[in-house]
Write a protein that holds these residues in place. Structure first.
Motif, PDB file in Angstrom:
ATOM      1  N   GLY A 102      -3.129   9.208  25.732  1.00 43.32           N
ATOM      2  CA  GLY A 102      -2.794   8.056  26.568  1.00 43.32           C
ATOM      3  C   GLY A 102      -2.774   8.458  28.021  1.00 43.32           C
ATOM      4  N   PRO A 103      -1.916   9.411  28.400  1.00 41.35           N
ATOM      5  CA  PRO A 103      -1.871   9.844  29.800  1.00 41.35           C
ATOM      6  C   PRO A 103      -3.161  10.555  30.228  1.00 41.35           C
ATOM      7  CG  PRO A 103       0.148  10.454  28.642  1.00 41.35           C
ATOM      8  CD  PRO A 103      -0.820   9.992  27.594  1.00 41.35           C
ATOM      9  N   THR A 104      -3.517  10.370  31.471  1.00 43.19           N
ATOM     10  CA  THR A 104      -4.683  11.058  32.031  1.00 43.19           C
ATOM     11  C   THR A 104      -4.516  12.564  31.948  1.00 43.19           C
ATOM     12  OG1 THR A 104      -5.231   9.225  33.509  1.00 43.19           O
ATOM     13  CG2 THR A 104      -6.005  11.414  34.162  1.00 43.19           C
ATOM     14  N   GLU A 105      -3.277  13.044  32.093  1.00 41.47           N
ATOM     15  CA  GLU A 105      -3.030  14.486  32.055  1.00 41.47           C
ATOM     16  C   GLU A 105      -3.446  15.091  30.717  1.00 41.47           C
ATOM     17  OE1 GLU A 105      -0.787  12.568  35.165  1.00 41.47           O
ATOM     18  OE2 GLU A 105      -0.847  12.180  32.993  1.00 41.47           O
ATOM     19  N   THR A 106      -3.236  14.356  29.619  1.00 41.50           N
ATOM     20  CA  THR A 106      -3.662  14.852  28.318  1.00 41.50           C
ATOM     21  C   THR A 106      -5.180  14.922  28.235  1.00 41.50           C
ATOM     22  OG1 THR A 106      -1.693  13.984  27.209  1.00 41.50           O
ATOM     23  CG2 THR A 106      -3.610  14.431  25.829  1.00 41.50           C
ATOM     24  N   ALA A 107      -5.846  13.895  28.725  1.00 36.53           N
ATOM     25  CA  ALA A 107      -7.310  13.895  28.730  1.00 36.53           C
ATOM     26  C   ALA A 107      -7.846  15.088  29.514  1.00 36.53           C
ATOM     27  CB  ALA A 107      -7.827  12.588  29.319  1.00 36.53           C
ATOM     28  N   GLN A 108      -7.238  15.343  30.661  1.00 38.44           N
ATOM     29  CA  GLN A 108      -7.673  16.478  31.480  1.00 38.44           C
ATOM     30  C   GLN A 108      -7.443  17.798  30.760  1.00 38.44           C
ATOM     31  OE1 GLN A 108      -5.286  15.584  34.930  1.00 38.44           O
ATOM     32  NE2 GLN A 108      -6.936  14.472  35.960  1.00 38.44           N
ATOM     33  N   ALA A 109      -6.315  17.922  30.068  1.00 34.32           N
ATOM     34  CA  ALA A 109      -6.006  19.152  29.344  1.00 34.32           C
ATOM     35  C   ALA A 109      -6.985  19.375  28.200  1.00 34.32           C
ATOM     36  CB  ALA A 109      -4.574  19.105  28.818  1.00 34.32           C
ATOM     37  N   LEU A 110      -7.373  18.310  27.512  1.00 36.32           N
ATOM     38  CA  LEU A 110      -8.311  18.423  26.405  1.00 36.32           C
ATOM     39  C   LEU A 110      -9.674  18.930  26.876  1.00 36.32           C
ATOM     40  CD1 LEU A 110      -7.398  15.141  24.523  1.00 36.32           C
ATOM     41  CD2 LEU A 110      -7.166  17.444  23.593  1.00 36.32           C
ATOM     42  N   VAL A 111     -10.187  18.319  27.927  1.00 39.65           N
ATOM     43  CA  VAL A 111     -11.508  18.718  28.435  1.00 39.65           C
ATOM     44  C   VAL A 111     -11.438  20.131  29.014  1.00 39.65           C
ATOM     45  CG1 VAL A 111     -13.303  18.211  30.136  1.00 39.65           C
ATOM     46  CG2 VAL A 111     -12.248  16.351  28.818  1.00 39.65           C
ATOM     47  N   ALA A 112     -10.391  20.422  29.764  1.00 43.67           N
ATOM     48  CA  ALA A 112     -10.256  21.762  30.341  1.00 43.67           C
ATOM     49  C   ALA A 112     -10.172  22.825  29.257  1.00 43.67           C
ATOM     50  CB  ALA A 112      -9.015  21.817  31.238  1.00 43.67           C
ATOM     51  N   THR A 113      -9.462  22.533  28.179  1.00 43.00           N
ATOM     52  CA  THR A 113      -9.336  23.499  27.088  1.00 43.00           C
ATOM     53  C   THR A 113     -10.682  23.746  26.413  1.00 43.00           C
ATOM     54  OG1 THR A 113      -7.031  22.877  26.688  1.00 43.00           O
ATOM     55  CG2 THR A 113      -8.201  23.953  24.883  1.00 43.00           C
ATOM     56  N   ALA A 114     -11.453  22.680  26.217  1.00 38.74           N
ATOM     57  CA  ALA A 114     -12.779  22.839  25.615  1.00 38.74           C
ATOM     58  C   ALA A 114     -13.658  23.752  26.463  1.00 38.74           C
ATOM     59  CB  ALA A 114     -13.443  21.472  25.446  1.00 38.74           C
ATOM     60  N   VAL A 115     -13.663  23.509  27.750  1.00 41.49           N
ATOM     61  CA  VAL A 115     -14.533  24.276  28.651  1.00 41.49           C
ATOM     62  C   VAL A 115     -14.034  25.713  28.792  1.00 41.49           C
ATOM     63  CG1 VAL A 115     -15.430  24.423  31.004  1.00 41.49           C
ATOM     64  CG2 VAL A 115     -15.263  22.195  29.868  1.00 41.49           C
ATOM     65  N   GLU A 116     -12.726  25.877  28.957  1.00 45.59           N
ATOM     66  CA  GLU A 116     -12.172  27.219  29.129  1.00 45.59           C
ATOM     67  C   GLU A 116     -12.275  28.057  27.855  1.00 45.59           C
ATOM     68  OE1 GLU A 116      -8.225  26.430  30.416  1.00 45.59           O
ATOM     69  OE2 GLU A 116      -8.855  25.583  32.352  1.00 45.59           O
ATOM     70  N   SER A 117     -12.112  27.424  26.695  1.00 53.71           N
ATOM     71  CA  SER A 117     -12.115  28.164  25.436  1.00 53.71           C
ATOM     72  C   SER A 117     -13.514  28.423  24.899  1.00 53.71           C
ATOM     73  CB  SER A 117     -11.306  27.410  24.381  1.00 53.71           C
ATOM     74  OG  SER A 117      -9.960  27.246  24.783  1.00 53.71           O
ATOM     75  N   PHE A 118     -14.410  27.433  25.091  1.00 55.95           N
ATOM     76  CA  PHE A 118     -15.717  27.526  24.444  1.00 55.95           C
ATOM     77  C   PHE A 118     -16.900  27.341  25.391  1.00 55.95           C
ATOM     78  CE2 PHE A 118     -12.803  25.672  21.152  1.00 55.95           C
ATOM     79  CZ  PHE A 118     -12.654  26.847  20.415  1.00 55.95           C
ATOM     80  N   GLY A 119     -16.629  27.092  26.680  1.00 58.78           N
ATOM     81  CA  GLY A 119     -17.690  27.082  27.671  1.00 58.78           C
ATOM     82  C   GLY A 119     -18.416  25.783  27.909  1.00 58.78           C
ATOM     83  N   ARG A 120     -18.114  24.745  27.122  1.00 56.28           N
ATOM     84  CA  ARG A 120     -18.840  23.488  27.293  1.00 56.28           C
ATOM     85  C   ARG A 120     -18.136  22.369  26.525  1.00 56.28           C
ATOM     86  NH1 ARG A 120     -24.144  24.089  26.466  1.00 56.28           N
ATOM     87  NH2 ARG A 120     -24.478  21.978  25.698  1.00 56.28           N
TER      88      ARG A 120
END
Length: 308
Positions: free
Chosen positions: A64-82
């Motif tokens: 719901g919160p934008t902060e969660t959306a940002q954390a999800l995308v950042a985690t994908a990129v930081e953990s797996f590169g894309r």
């Protein structure tokens, strides 16, 4: 594997349908960001994927919160590169009839389902467009959003709204090579487990038995794993030409839902006055009125719940 090298986010994937989606994506080779509000459920989901030989990490946060959306995308990129695939599955229920529904009942469901889909897709799309390699957005709808359901004003509004956004996003993201589709699952879930009509199917699933053919075939009602194959397909390169669609799936059945269109068109020179409508309605319009709600066939005797 069809998704080898891809990275996916699945919201609400600690259990149930979301977990089935995450596991199937991992089986097909994708690394997965699991999301849930329950830390234990998220950790167990990651462990289950890793036990299959897959790669997964968890983000424990409410959608719901934008902060969660940002954390999800950042985690994908930081953990797996894309980031290649997003499945927006997270949801809650607060069922009650309209006249008893509180503001909080309405806002909670709309915030998680509708706003959560919006904020998460927006953040994913921002990354995908910048990366320039296309992507796959899969939003989870519901028969309730298509047909309505007694006691689910909030849920129906959110799920119908998701389909409206999907059609709009398919237009907006076509040039970027990002497909956007809605999936309408029909399966044994925490919600359907409470419906007496589905009791025999739910009992079979809970006991590790096959869901009876009446449910699988006639109703298109099966297990969470029956839905997961479509999720993986829509996330793959094989589905690059599929966008803006609402696809129902469950049991042995798959359906492509129609987009809303006029069921009847009539013209009256000078416009339709009150008197003209009173005169014409029974003959010209009444036969085209559309039904609401889902209509199930009568249960065979063998599947009817025992009388209390």
């Amino acid at each position: 594997m069809s998704l080898d090298g891809k990275v996916a986010i699945v919201t609400g994937s600690g259990r149930g349908l979301g977990l089935a989606y995450a596991r199937q994506l991992a089986r097909q080779g994708a690394a997965v960001v699991v999301n849930d509000v329950d830390e234990r459920a998220a950790a167990d989901a990651v462990a289950a994927i890793q036990a299959l030989g897959g790669r997964a990490v968890a983000v424990v946060a409410p959608v719901g919160p934008t902060e969660t959306a940002q954390a999800l995308v950042a985690t994908a990129v930081e953990s797996f590169g894309r980031l290649d695939i997003l499945v927006t599955n997270a949801g809650v229920l607060r069922d009650t009839v309209l006249w008893k529904m509180s503001d909080d009942d309405f806002d909670t469901v709309v915030n998680v389902h509708l706003r959560g889909t919006f904020t998460t897709v927006r953040e994913a799309v921002r990354h995908m467009r910048q990366a320039g390699e296309g992507g796959r957005i899969i939003c989870i709808g519901s028969p309730t959003g298509q047909r309505g359901n007694f006691g689910q004003t909030n849920y129906a509004a959110a799920k119908a709204g998701i389909v409206g956004m999907v059609r709009t996003w398919a237009l907006e993201l076509k040039r970027a090579g990002i497909t956007v589709n809605a999936v309408v699952p029909v399966a044994v879930t925490a919600m359907t487990a409470t419906v007496p009509y589905f009791a025999a199917a739910v009992q079979a699933e809970e006991q590790g038995e096959s869901v009876p053919a009446f449910f699988r075939h006639d109703l298109g009602f099966g297990t969470a794993d029956d839905v997961a194959g479509l999720i993986a397909f829509l996330g793959s390169d094989s589905a690059e030409a599929v966008t803006g669609q609402v696809i129902g799936v469950g049991g042995d059945r798959i359906q492509i839902w129609t987009h809303p269109d006029a069921a009847l068109t009539a013209y009256q020179e000078g416009g339709w006055s009150y008197d003209a409508l009173v005169a014409a309605w029974p003959k010209e319009f009444a036969g085209a009125l559309q039904s609401v709600g889902e209509h199930f066939p009568e249960l065979p005797d063998e599947f009817r719940p025992a009388a209390p």
